[in-house]
Design a protein around this motif. Structure first.
Motif, PDB file in Angstrom:
ATOM      1  N   HIS A  65      14.731   6.516  12.309  1.00 49.72           N
ATOM      2  CA  HIS A  65      13.895   6.875  11.982  1.00 49.72           C
ATOM      3  C   HIS A  65      12.282   6.786  12.668  1.00 49.72           C
ATOM      4  CE1 HIS A  65      16.873   7.500   9.100  1.00 49.72           C
ATOM      5  NE2 HIS A  65      16.923   8.185   9.547  1.00 49.72           N
ATOM      6  N   ASN A  66      11.942   8.206  12.638  1.00 52.64           N
ATOM      7  CA  ASN A  66      11.085   7.427  13.797  1.00 52.64           C
ATOM      8  C   ASN A  66       9.239   8.234  12.634  1.00 52.64           C
ATOM      9  OD1 ASN A  66      11.467   6.781  16.344  1.00 52.64           O
ATOM     10  ND2 ASN A  66      12.926   9.183  16.282  1.00 52.64           N
ATOM     11  N   PHE A  67       8.173   7.429  13.077  1.00 52.85           N
ATOM     12  CA  PHE A  67       7.191   8.304  12.195  1.00 52.85           C
ATOM     13  C   PHE A  67       5.853   7.032  12.822  1.00 52.85           C
ATOM     14  CE2 PHE A  67      10.463   6.316   9.411  1.00 52.85           C
ATOM     15  CZ  PHE A  67      10.482   6.832   8.315  1.00 52.85           C
ATOM     16  N   CYS A  68       4.407   7.522  12.873  1.00 46.75           N
ATOM     17  CA  CYS A  68       3.309   7.514  12.744  1.00 46.75           C
ATOM     18  C   CYS A  68       3.047   5.624  13.022  1.00 46.75           C
ATOM     19  CB  CYS A  68       1.498   8.223  12.543  1.00 46.75           C
ATOM     20  SG  CYS A  68       2.034   9.761  12.799  1.00 46.75           S
ATOM     21  N   ARG A  69       2.696   4.752  13.304  1.00 46.35           N
ATOM     22  CA  ARG A  69       2.764   3.796  13.388  1.00 46.35           C
ATOM     23  C   ARG A  69       1.356   3.252  11.681  1.00 46.35           C
ATOM     24  NH1 ARG A  69       0.280   0.133  18.453  1.00 46.35           N
ATOM     25  NH2 ARG A  69      -1.721   1.499  17.748  1.00 46.35           N
ATOM     26  N   THR A  70       0.317   4.360  12.309  1.00 44.34           N
ATOM     27  CA  THR A  70      -0.783   4.181  10.637  1.00 44.34           C
ATOM     28  C   THR A  70       0.191   3.945   9.864  1.00 44.34           C
ATOM     29  OG1 THR A  70      -2.308   4.340  12.810  1.00 44.34           O
ATOM     30  CG2 THR A  70      -2.998   4.852  10.514  1.00 44.34           C
ATOM     31  N   CYS A  71       1.099   5.608  10.104  1.00 44.21           N
ATOM     32  CA  CYS A  71       1.389   5.751   8.684  1.00 44.21           C
ATOM     33  C   CYS A  71       2.500   5.098   7.486  1.00 44.21           C
ATOM     34  CB  CYS A  71       2.462   7.070   8.272  1.00 44.21           C
ATOM     35  SG  CYS A  71       1.154   8.639   8.890  1.00 44.21           S
ATOM     36  N   LEU A  72       3.445   4.560   8.301  1.00 40.95           N
ATOM     37  CA  LEU A  72       4.051   3.348   8.683  1.00 40.95           C
ATOM     38  C   LEU A  72       3.497   2.330   8.047  1.00 40.95           C
ATOM     39  CD1 LEU A  72       7.087   3.444   8.087  1.00 40.95           C
ATOM     40  CD2 LEU A  72       7.719   2.406  10.455  1.00 40.95           C
ATOM     41  N   ASN A  73       2.437   1.334   8.685  1.00 45.07           N
ATOM     42  CA  ASN A  73       1.706   0.401   8.216  1.00 45.07           C
ATOM     43  C   ASN A  73       1.086   0.816   6.962  1.00 45.07           C
ATOM     44  OD1 ASN A  73       2.600  -0.785  10.438  1.00 45.07           O
ATOM     45  ND2 ASN A  73       0.641  -0.497  11.477  1.00 45.07           N
ATOM     46  N   LYS A  74       1.168   1.590   6.573  1.00 46.85           N
ATOM     47  CA  LYS A  74       0.204   2.033   5.082  1.00 46.85           C
ATOM     48  C   LYS A  74       1.078   2.324   4.265  1.00 46.85           C
ATOM     49  CE  LYS A  74      -2.907   5.252   3.344  1.00 46.85           C
ATOM     50  NZ  LYS A  74      -4.265   6.819   3.560  1.00 46.85           N
ATOM     51  N   CYS A  75       2.366   2.618   4.777  1.00 46.30           N
ATOM     52  CA  CYS A  75       3.083   2.309   3.662  1.00 46.30           C
ATOM     53  C   CYS A  75       3.632   1.476   3.289  1.00 46.30           C
ATOM     54  CB  CYS A  75       4.277   3.703   3.995  1.00 46.30           C
ATOM     55  SG  CYS A  75       6.188   3.928   2.747  1.00 46.30           S
ATOM     56  N   TRP A  76       3.931   0.711   4.295  1.00 42.96           N
ATOM     57  CA  TRP A  76       4.125  -0.934   3.758  1.00 42.96           C
ATOM     58  C   TRP A  76       2.666  -1.832   3.286  1.00 42.96           C
ATOM     59  CZ3 TRP A  76       7.957  -1.358   8.885  1.00 42.96           C
ATOM     60  CH2 TRP A  76       8.795  -0.878   8.683  1.00 42.96           C
ATOM     61  N   THR A  77       2.012  -1.330   3.226  1.00 45.43           N
ATOM     62  CA  THR A  77       0.790  -2.321   3.031  1.00 45.43           C
ATOM     63  C   THR A  77       1.246  -3.092   1.236  1.00 45.43           C
ATOM     64  OG1 THR A  77      -0.888  -0.872   4.175  1.00 45.43           O
ATOM     65  CG2 THR A  77      -1.493  -2.057   2.009  1.00 45.43           C
ATOM     66  N   ASN A  78       0.613  -4.129   1.037  1.00 45.76           N
ATOM     67  CA  ASN A  78       0.955  -4.104  -0.273  1.00 45.76           C
ATOM     68  C   ASN A  78       2.087  -4.482  -0.883  1.00 45.76           C
ATOM     69  OD1 ASN A  78      -1.964  -5.049  -0.675  1.00 45.76           O
ATOM     70  ND2 ASN A  78      -2.117  -2.784  -1.390  1.00 45.76           N
ATOM     71  N   THR A  79       3.845  -4.460  -0.084  1.00 48.18           N
ATOM     72  CA  THR A  79       4.980  -4.646  -0.512  1.00 48.18           C
ATOM     73  C   THR A  79       5.650  -5.608   0.043  1.00 48.18           C
ATOM     74  OG1 THR A  79       5.248  -2.823   1.636  1.00 48.18           O
ATOM     75  CG2 THR A  79       4.844  -1.895  -0.887  1.00 48.18           C
ATOM     76  N   LYS A  80       6.167  -6.500  -0.929  1.00 44.11           N
ATOM     77  CA  LYS A  80       7.522  -7.311  -0.005  1.00 44.11           C
ATOM     78  C   LYS A  80       8.351  -6.642   0.941  1.00 44.11           C
ATOM     79  CE  LYS A  80       5.460 -10.428  -4.224  1.00 44.11           C
ATOM     80  NZ  LYS A  80       5.772 -11.072  -5.260  1.00 44.11           N
ATOM     81  N   THR A  81       8.753  -6.140  -0.042  1.00 45.14           N
ATOM     82  CA  THR A  81      10.053  -5.619   0.354  1.00 45.14           C
ATOM     83  C   THR A  81       9.623  -4.164   1.317  1.00 45.14           C
ATOM     84  OG1 THR A  81      11.449  -6.130  -1.546  1.00 45.14           O
ATOM     85  CG2 THR A  81      12.560  -4.617   0.408  1.00 45.14           C
ATOM     86  N   CYS A  82      10.299  -4.388   2.984  1.00 35.77           N
ATOM     87  CA  CYS A  82      10.154  -3.275   3.904  1.00 35.77           C
ATOM     88  C   CYS A  82      10.885  -2.184   3.876  1.00 35.77           C
ATOM     89  CB  CYS A  82       9.349  -3.575   5.431  1.00 35.77           C
ATOM     90  SG  CYS A  82       8.001  -4.916   5.140  1.00 35.77           S
ATOM     91  N   PHE A  83      10.758  -0.964   3.698  1.00 33.55           N
ATOM     92  CA  PHE A  83      12.299   0.230   3.762  1.00 33.55           C
ATOM     93  C   PHE A  83      11.281   1.468   4.820  1.00 33.55           C
ATOM     94  CE2 PHE A  83       8.982   0.832   0.359  1.00 33.55           C
ATOM     95  CZ  PHE A  83       8.714   2.206   0.126  1.00 33.55           C
ATOM     96  N   CYS A  84      13.204   2.018   5.426  1.00 33.89           N
ATOM     97  CA  CYS A  84      12.221   3.407   5.716  1.00 33.89           C
ATOM     98  C   CYS A  84      12.063   4.392   4.408  1.00 33.89           C
ATOM     99  CB  CYS A  84      13.557   3.609   6.155  1.00 33.89           C
ATOM    100  SG  CYS A  84      13.760   5.555   6.994  1.00 33.89           S
ATOM    101  N   PRO A  85      11.319   4.885   4.818  1.00 35.01           N
ATOM    102  CA  PRO A  85      10.748   6.467   3.898  1.00 35.01           C
ATOM    103  C   PRO A  85      11.623   7.194   4.005  1.00 35.01           C
ATOM    104  CG  PRO A  85       8.541   5.170   5.107  1.00 35.01           C
ATOM    105  CD  PRO A  85      10.000   4.569   5.592  1.00 35.01           C
TER     106      PRO A  85
END
Length: 565
Positions: A65-85
């Motif tokens: 899946h595709n996302f804006c780089r900034t949006c995805l990095n912001k989504c993964w900020t302060n999270t221990k587990t990375c996941f596809c939104p």
């Protein structure tokens, strides 16, 4: 439904796409189809599902899946587990995201083509090649380029005119009734009006300058946007919470798995150790028997040799003519030499049961220990599915007394005046208010001090009037106590069993899909009984019966108690 025009347009686009192999042409047709659509919205395939805008520096996750780089990095900020939104797939480690250059070029091409499709407002006063208009005058009802707008900045009369950013549809900004600029907003009618309108139909209405209303609406939009962003953050937080819960669940299950594997491994090792000791003991007994037999055989062979020698001497002496020699040898040869009494000597062919019994006893103790641990584990697991259960007064027999909080039930001596209800039992029992038609549930009931009680679950369509037979076939899965220590599972036929310790709190666990109803002694963490292999097709309700008072011996209530998870 597709209109004929839309259908024809689709056919043309498909035909052109089949003929074209040029990316630029395909994109142009793609953009053309977007612009031709009734919604005019951006193509969803080029939108980021987080910001809902066209991609900016698009990156691709391992799941595709595709996302804006900034949006995805912001989504993964302060999270221990990375996941596809989008699909919620989790990644063991944070992916090394690189910009999808091909997709970025496609997005850029889309933006360029889309911007070209937007019509430009041209100056109404340019001769020859018209210049792009920068402002539109509502008073003049014309649009001006920078050059032709100059008088509006210089001439005093023109300075009073209402200028706005260049627009193509100027008539939408002019009152069609009075041909004057729409400079005011009527809050009563929620519409734009001119000064002449305030002297007529809108004379008594609440009108404000259109800029003021616009600013207020902008402020409201900003607040709405803030609220929407907060809602997005809250939902993303909830996603993280759910994922965290799933992760904790996985860890707990892994922990339980490890404990169970260790438990069974210890059991297997214990059995193997007991088996080894038992086989070793049997081999030692066999070797001892063989050694004993070997010694006895040697002793017997020696006696046979001595007896044969004696027999030869006797044979010779019995035929001798030497009377003196006969008389001298007679006393020593006549009396038999001392030999063993072999009639009382034998090899024991039975196995020595005492070591065997000791080994079996050890295995039994190991099994009992394991069973206790398994019961504790099973009860601990079942309690995770605890539910809040309350009694349903509409189903209670008139002689039953329910507490105000609907958590206790006891048998009274006087029939209460209660409404007639087809759900009410003729027998001394009551159902819970809560029913369950799927999943697992667990509850606990205090039975301390009672000499008789019934507990379990019942299906919704059970017979509640007349004589009731409490069996699974009739929709009841119950365990009962009678005469202080006689326990029965109401199977068909019933199954009697004894308990070492009298339960004070009984736990009831149901797995609807697995067809399982289990009963536990909460105090000793031991298993009481289970109905297995059942088929549930209706809603199940927890079932309670405090039974008769038995002259006060059984007056204690059944109490639904909180479950300590």
């Amino acid at each position: 439904m597709l209109t004929n025009e839309t259908f024809s347009l689709c056919i043309k686009i498909v035909h052109l796409l089949e003929l074209s192999r040029n990316v630029d042409d395909i994109l142009s047709l793609r953009i053309f189809s977007v612009m031709a659509s009734s919604s005019g919205a951006l193509d969803e395939e080029l939108q980021c599902s987080i910001c809902l805008d066209v991609f900016t520096d698009p990156v691709t996750t391992p799941c595709g899946h595709n996302f804006c780089r900034t949006c995805l990095n912001k989504c993964w900020t302060n999270t221990k587990t990375c996941f596809c939104p989008l699909c919620k797939e989790t990644f063991s480690k944070r992916p090394d995201l690189k910009i999808n250059t091909t997709l970025r070029e496609v997005v850029q091409h889309f933006k360029e083509k889309f911007s070209l499709q937007r019509s430009e407002v041209l100056c109404d006063f340019c001769d020859g090649r018209k210049q792009k208009a920068v402002k539109s005058c509502l008073s003049c009802q014309s649009s001006y380029c920078e050059t032709h707008l100059e008088p509006h900045h210089r001439v005093p009369r023109l300075k009073k005119h209402k200028l706005i950013n260049a627009v193509e549809n100027l008539e939408d900004y002019i009152c069609q009734k009075h041909q004057r600029p729409l400079e005011l907003f009527c809050r009563d009618d929620q519409t734009s009006v001119c000064l002449s309108c305030t002297e007529g139909d809108h004379r008594t209405h609440n009108t404000v300058p259109i800029e003021q209303e616009s600013q207020q609406k902008k402020n409201q939009l900003v607040q709405t946007q803030t609220d929407v962003q907060q809602m997005i953050q809250n939902r993303m937080k909830k996603i993280r919470e759910i994922q965290h819960s799933v992760e904790m669940k996985r860890r707990n299950i892994d922990k339980e798995k490890s404990a169970s594997v260790k438990l069974f491994t210890d059991l297997i090792r214990s059995f193997e150790r007991c088996q080894s000791e038992l086989l070793k003991m049997m081999e030692e007994q066999q070797k001892a028997a063989e050694k004993q037999a070997e010694d006895l055989i040697k002793e017997l062979q020696q006696e046979i040799t001595d007896l044969k020698k004696r027999n030869t001497e006797l044979e010779q002496l019995s035929h001798t003519d030497d009377h003196l020699c006969l008389l001298q040898m007679f006393s020593s040869l006549y009396s038999l030499q001392h030999t063993n009494n072999w009639t009382t000597i034998s090899i024991d062919s039975d196995v020595n049961v005492f070591p065997l019994h000791r080994a079996l006893t050890q295995m039994k103790k190991t099994h009992e220990t394991l069973n206790e641990q398994l019961c504790q584990t099973g009860l601990r697991w079942a309690r995770k599915y605890a539910v809040d259960v309350t009694l349903d007064p509409d189903t209670a027999n008139p002689y039953l007394i329910l507490s105000d909080d609907r958590k206790q039930v006891s048998r009274g001596d006087i029939e209460q005046d209660v409404p007639k209800n087809p759900k009410r039992f003729n027998d001394y029992c009551v159902l819970a208010k809560q029913g369950f038609s799927s999943g697992r549930f667990y509850y606990e009931v205090q039975v301390k001090g009672k000499t008789e009680w019934d507990l379990g679950v019942a299906r919704e369509s059970i017979n509640r009037k007349g004589k009731i037979t409490y069996t699974p076939m009739n929709g009841f899965w119950t365990v009962i106590l009678r005469n202080e220590n006689q326990y029965k599972a109401c199977e068909s036929p019933s199954v009697s069993f004894s308990l070492k310790v009298k339960p004070e709190i009984v736990g009831v666990f149901v797995d609807y899909e697995e067809g399982l109803v289990s009963f536990y002694d909460v105090g000793s963490s031991s298993h009481i009984y289970s109905f297995t292999g059942q088929t549930f097709t209706e809603k199940l309700y927890p079932y309670f019966s405090p039974c008769v008072n038995n002259k006060g011996k059984n007056s204690k209530p059944l109490i639904i108690t909180p479950v300590n998870k």
